[in-house]
Design an enzyme around this catalytic site. Structure first.
Site, PDB file in Angstrom:
ATOM      1  N   ASN A 226       0.851  -1.195   0.000  1.00 35.56           N
ATOM      2  CA  ASN A 226       0.000   0.000   0.000  1.00 35.56           C
ATOM      3  C   ASN A 226       0.884   1.242   0.000  1.00 35.56           C
ATOM      4  OD1 ASN A 226       0.620   0.787   2.776  1.00 35.56           O
ATOM      5  ND2 ASN A 226      -0.532  -1.038   3.349  1.00 35.56           N
ATOM      6  N   PHE A 339      -4.059   3.463  15.092  1.00 32.87           N
ATOM      7  CA  PHE A 339      -4.457   4.451  14.091  1.00 32.87           C
ATOM      8  C   PHE A 339      -5.655   3.896  13.331  1.00 32.87           C
ATOM      9  CE2 PHE A 339      -1.433   8.000  13.547  1.00 32.87           C
ATOM     10  CZ  PHE A 339      -0.544   7.681  14.570  1.00 32.87           C
TER      11      PHE A 339
HETATM   12  O1  C5P Z   1      -8.466  -2.453  11.362  1.00 31.76           O
HETATM   13  P1  C5P Z   1      -7.487  -1.518  10.787  1.00 31.76           P
HETATM   14  O2  C5P Z   1      -6.440  -2.163   9.941  1.00 31.76           O
HETATM   15  O3  C5P Z   1      -8.066  -0.349  10.060  1.00 31.76           O
HETATM   16  O4  C5P Z   1      -6.787  -0.897  12.081  1.00 31.76           O
HETATM   17  C1  C5P Z   1      -5.738   0.020  12.004  1.00 31.76           C
HETATM   18  C2  C5P Z   1      -4.840  -0.131  13.192  1.00 31.76           C
HETATM   19  O5  C5P Z   1      -4.536  -1.494  13.404  1.00 31.76           O
HETATM   20  C3  C5P Z   1      -3.511   0.559  12.973  1.00 31.76           C
HETATM   21  O6  C5P Z   1      -3.061   1.004  14.226  1.00 31.76           O
HETATM   22  C4  C5P Z   1      -2.632  -0.544  12.426  1.00 31.76           C
HETATM   23  O7  C5P Z   1      -1.268  -0.320  12.692  1.00 31.76           O
HETATM   24  C5  C5P Z   1      -3.167  -1.770  13.151  1.00 31.76           C
HETATM   25  N1  C5P Z   1      -3.120  -2.988  12.363  1.00 31.76           N
HETATM   26  C6  C5P Z   1      -2.420  -4.067  12.849  1.00 31.76           C
HETATM   27  N2  C5P Z   1      -2.385  -5.240  12.135  1.00 31.76           N
HETATM   28  C7  C5P Z   1      -3.026  -5.351  10.971  1.00 31.76           C
HETATM   29  C8  C5P Z   1      -3.757  -4.275  10.480  1.00 31.76           C
HETATM   30  C9  C5P Z   1      -3.785  -3.106  11.207  1.00 31.76           C
HETATM   31  O8  C5P Z   1      -1.821  -3.968  13.901  1.00 31.76           O
HETATM   32  N3  C5P Z   1      -2.948  -6.473  10.293  1.00 31.76           N
END
Ligand code: C5P
Length: 418
Positions: A226, A339
């Site tokens: 991304n 975040f």
């Molecule tokens: O659910 P979402 O991906 O939108 O959540 C965002 C948050 O979760 C961010 O703080 C991101 O660093 C963390 N995250 C994570 N592991 C993932 C996806 C997102 O720790 N696989």
């Protein structure tokens, strides 16, 4: 026995963007070939809005002229004890009182020896004994001189007296040899000075930050990823480090340079990022998930290179683990910050993630708004707490957003400590 000026360097100041603003930096230049680099260093401090005054030894003037620094700083340059005695502006005592910080770059074996022994026989060495502000020493010399036991002993002694050091780098030296002795990277000198000038209010905390994108390999040369740049995560890591925290930065692939003094763990995929986080989680007090880990990965990793002769079958995807949600389950009394970049219903979705991942607060931003979220140098965020408060911050440089996020972390720590 301590030396008060170097001991008490840390001043309480506001946000970290303004650490140098209107502060008085005295740059001391001694006689090494790296003296020419000090002109650029002067400019760097001035870009940070510091007021800079330059002191040069006689031998420094053989390498670069005082006029260069005078033109850059638009101020007189102190070069000699007796000539400048009459001048109020650059009298060695008044300049010592004026200084908020002193940076000696390059610092020769000669000035290091004089400082270590309390010798005061010219403007610079006399001035240095009168200074009460912190002093940052940036040695630069031939590798054999640097490694000489007397020089090393002098450096150990100065460190024990709480002078700050930016060790020289390794590489080709002007004298034709190779080894440790090159003046440190100028960015590192500025970073160390920023550290010295910052409030050390996060001392004692270990802060882990996840940062940047992850890459999910499809074949040996292709991947899904991304547009995350890692700028927000690096800003958080740097801010925490400058304020005295021990910092672990777990970062996906980014073009940003490895930050000075920060333990950086580079990872590729989301699973690798999770492994790194889990490995160090026990010893952290705070985890800030600023990364944008890929939520999916190609279900099968193809060996070699998928040929372009035929359009390949659709790529089947598998779900990646949610790193924050995973550590949220074993949170204990650690502080977890996440975040949420959202295209719509930002506050509602962010609140859902705050709950689902068991976070202390979440930093939400709007995807698609100008100057904010991915790749930009600025960010406009709302901070949502467990109690349901929403604090909407203005559009700010990511460094300032980082400072405010860590201020919130500090408030939670202080509340808990009572
Ligand atoms: O659910 P979402 O991906 O939108 O959540 C965002 C948050 O979760 C961010 O703080 C991101 O660093 C963390 N995250 C994570 N592991 C993932 C996806 C997102 O720790 N696989």
């Amino acid at each position: 026995m301590g030396f008060p000026s170097a001991l008490g360097g840390h001043k309480q100041q506001g946000d970290l963007m303004s650490v140098f603003k209107d502060k008085h930096v005295v740059l001391a230049v001694t006689g090494g070939i790296a003296a020419y680099k000090s002109a650029e260093l002067t400019r760097m401090f001035m870009t940070e809005e510091a007021m800079v005054r330059v002191v040069m030894t006689k031998s420094a003037c053989q390498f670069i002229t005082p006029l260069t620094f005078q033109s850059l700083t638009r101020a007189p340059v102190a070069t000699d004890l007796w000539e400048s005695e009459g001048s109020v502006e650059i009298n060695h005592i008044s300049l010592a009182d004026w200084a908020d910080v002193v940076v000696i770059a390059p610092a020769t074996a000669n000035i290091i020896g004089k400082m270590s022994n309390g010798i005061a026989d010219d403007f610079l060495s006399t001035f240095l004994l009168a200074v009460r502000a912190p002093i940052v020493i940036c040695p630069a010399m031939n590798v054999n001189m640097y490694n000489h036991p007397v020089v090393q002993e002098n450096l150990v002694r100065l460190k024990s007296l709480n002078y700050h050091m930016v060790d020289p780098g390794y590489g080709a030296l002007a004298c034709g040899t190779e080894g440790q002795g090159r003046l440190a990277e100028l960015e590192h000198i500025v970073e160390e000075t920023r550290f010295v000038m910052s409030p050390q209010d996060l001392t004692g905390l270990t802060v882990m930050v996840t940062s940047g994108p992850t890459r999910e390999r499809w074949d040996d040369i292709r991947y899904m990823s991304n547009i995350s740049s890692g700028k927000m995560g690096v800003a958080l890591a740097k801010n925490a480090c400058q304020r005295g925290a021990e910092v672990i930065l777990v970062t996906g692939p980014t073009v940003l340079p490895v930050p000075y003094k920060i333990q950086t763990i580079p990872v590729g995929s989301t699973v690798e990022m999770q492994e790194a986080v889990n490995e160090h989680f026990d010893r952290v007090d705070v985890l800030i998930g600023a990364a944008a880990p890929m939520d999916f990965r190609p279900a099968k990793r193809v060996k070699g290179k998928v040929k372009k002769t035929e359009v390949p079958a659709p790529i089947e995807l598998a779900s990646n683990p949610d790193i924050l949600a995973g550590v949220g389950k074993k949170k204990g009394d650690k502080i977890l910050v996440g975040f949420a970049a959202e295209a719509e219903n930002m506050i509602k979705y962010a609140r859902g993630k705050l709950e689902a991942k068991n976070l202390d607060f979440i930093v939400a931003n709007q995807i698609g708004a100008p100057g904010t979220a991915f790749t930009t140098d600025t960010n406009q965020v709302s901070i949502i707490t467990r109690a349901g408060e929403v604090e909407e911050l203005p559009l700010l440089p990511k460094e300032e957003v980082a400072g405010l996020i860590l201020d919130r972390v500090l408030s939670i720590v202080s509340e808990r400590r009572g």
